[in-house]
Scaffold this motif. Structure first.
Motif, short mmCIF file in Angstrom:
data_model
loop_
_atom_site.label_atom_id
_atom_site.label_comp_id
_atom_site.label_asym_id
_atom_site.label_seq_id
_atom_site.Cartn_x
_atom_site.Cartn_y
_atom_site.Cartn_z
N LYS A 195 102.22 56.94 124.32
CA LYS A 195 100.69 57.29 123.61
C LYS A 195 100.61 58.74 124.01
N LEU A 196 99.53 59.50 123.36
CA LEU A 196 99.35 60.66 123.76
C LEU A 196 98.87 60.82 125.27
N THR A 197 97.96 60.06 125.67
CA THR A 197 97.70 59.89 127.07
C THR A 197 98.82 59.99 128.15
N ASP A 198 100.07 59.67 127.73
CA ASP A 198 101.35 59.59 128.43
C ASP A 198 102.19 60.85 128.50
N ILE A 199 101.64 61.65 127.59
CA ILE A 199 102.59 62.88 127.69
C ILE A 199 102.16 63.89 128.26
N LYS A 200 103.06 64.54 129.01
CA LYS A 200 102.85 65.33 130.20
C LYS A 200 103.30 66.79 129.79
N GLU A 201 104.54 66.81 128.76
CA GLU A 201 105.06 68.04 128.51
C GLU A 201 105.36 67.96 126.97
N VAL A 202 105.24 68.93 126.27
CA VAL A 202 105.57 69.10 124.92
C VAL A 202 106.66 70.45 124.79
N HIS A 233 93.96 69.53 125.08
CA HIS A 233 94.79 68.70 125.88
C HIS A 233 95.42 69.62 126.94
N LYS A 234 94.67 70.25 127.78
CA LYS A 234 95.20 71.21 128.77
C LYS A 234 96.08 70.81 129.73
N ASN A 235 95.95 69.36 129.96
CA ASN A 235 96.97 68.52 130.89
C ASN A 235 98.36 68.62 130.49
N ILE A 236 98.90 69.09 129.25
CA ILE A 236 99.98 69.04 128.66
C ILE A 236 100.72 70.27 128.74
N ILE A 289 107.54 62.96 127.40
CA ILE A 289 108.10 64.33 126.70
C ILE A 289 107.65 64.12 125.31
N ALA A 290 107.30 65.00 124.62
CA ALA A 290 106.83 64.92 123.14
C ALA A 290 107.68 66.33 122.33
N ALA A 291 107.76 66.00 121.27
CA ALA A 291 108.56 67.12 120.36
C ALA A 291 107.55 67.41 119.38
N ILE A 292 107.33 68.71 118.72
CA ILE A 292 106.88 69.20 117.49
C ILE A 292 107.83 69.27 116.57
#
Length: 273
Positions: A93-100, A117-120, A143-146
């Motif tokens: 989920k979005l709340t799990d993401i620390k890095e994009v 989402h300044k924590n990312i 980790i997420a990708a765009i």
């Protein structure tokens, strides 16, 4: 036909290859535009697809220089509406993401979303789809990708946020390039890309633009680049559209006399319908 693209399957360049060519093509994935150009020059691919400008980020100036320096010919263009999606492993989920992680251009075009989402942490990488592939192959959590939605489909990721680009009407222009001149039917040609230099004196550029206007050319793009090792001298890259080929030919015959280092980078069919 072998087509070189910047990036891998699932990238925007891949989408353009699928949409532009009506027949099945073989893709050569290149991680930089320099290697894409090398693939054309070395004969590893027949044709290449290069992003050249974006409605938000503007011109990709190094690509103008690559096309000019390596004497490539623009034989077509394609305008792609850009859709950025945030994707990660299934169940994240979005709340799990620390890095994009994504291409700098994608990060730039989605910066408003991440202000909330300044924590990312945002990390630059060479290709949007390649990040998606790595997340899938290495099962990288948090980790997420765009990337385009097709990347999620190809690499088995889950889209956790749709359409995160700041400006929804976001498009990129891609040019189709090869080492040989276009063999299009003359009736299909209604756009041209030109390059020239001018003396640094008052009215020199205005005189060229007047010729284009007098010859019924519509100026759709003008971009200046500094001429290497010649301080304060500039080359101009110009795109024009026209209705009558003879008007274009008349303009070219005049500009050839007026301008320095004049070159036709390509004649092709206008990609904007």
């Amino acid at each position: 036909m072998k087509v070189s693209i910047q990036g891998i399957k699932g990238s925007n360049h891949h989408i353009v290859a699928k949409n532009y060519f009506e027949k099945e093509v073989s893709l050569l994935e290149c991680m930089s535009f320099d290697s894409l150009v090398d693939s054309l020059i070395e004969g590893k691919s027949d044709i290449g697809i290069m992003a050249i400008e974006n409605t938000i980020a503007g011109s990709i100036i190094p690509n103008y220089a690559l096309i000019d320096q390596h004497h490539l010919h623009i034989v077509g263009e394609y305008y792609l509406n850009i859709h950025h999606h945030l994707m990660a492993l299934t169940g994240q989920k979005l709340t799990d993401i620390k890095e994009v992680v994504s291409h700098p251009m994608a990060l730039l075009q989605c910066k408003e979303f991440f202000k909330n989402h300044k924590n990312i942490k945002l990390v630059e990488d060479s290709d949007t789809a390649d990040v998606a592939k790595r997340i899938s192959e290495n099962q990288l959590k948090n980790i997420a990708a765009i990337a385009p939605k097709i990347a999620a489909e190809i690499y088995g990721l889950e889209v956790i946020e749709d359409e995160i680009q700041t400006i929804k009407d976001n498009a990129t222009r891609f040019v189709i390039v090869q080492t040989k001149q276009s063999k299009l039917n003359q009736n299909s040609i209604n756009k041209a890309s030109l390059k020239f230099q001018l003396d640094h004196k008052r009215g020199s550029l205005a005189a060229i633009l007047n010729v284009l206007s007098d010859c019924k050319m519509s100026l759709t793009k003008i971009q200046s680049l500094p001429v290497i090792e010649m301080p304060w001298k500039y080359a101009f890259f110009v795109d024009v559209t026209f209705d009558v080929l003879s008007d274009y030919e008349k303009a070219i015959s005049i500009i050839t006399i007026m301008a320095e280092d004049f070159k036709v980078l390509g004649t092709y069919n206008n990609g904007r319908k």
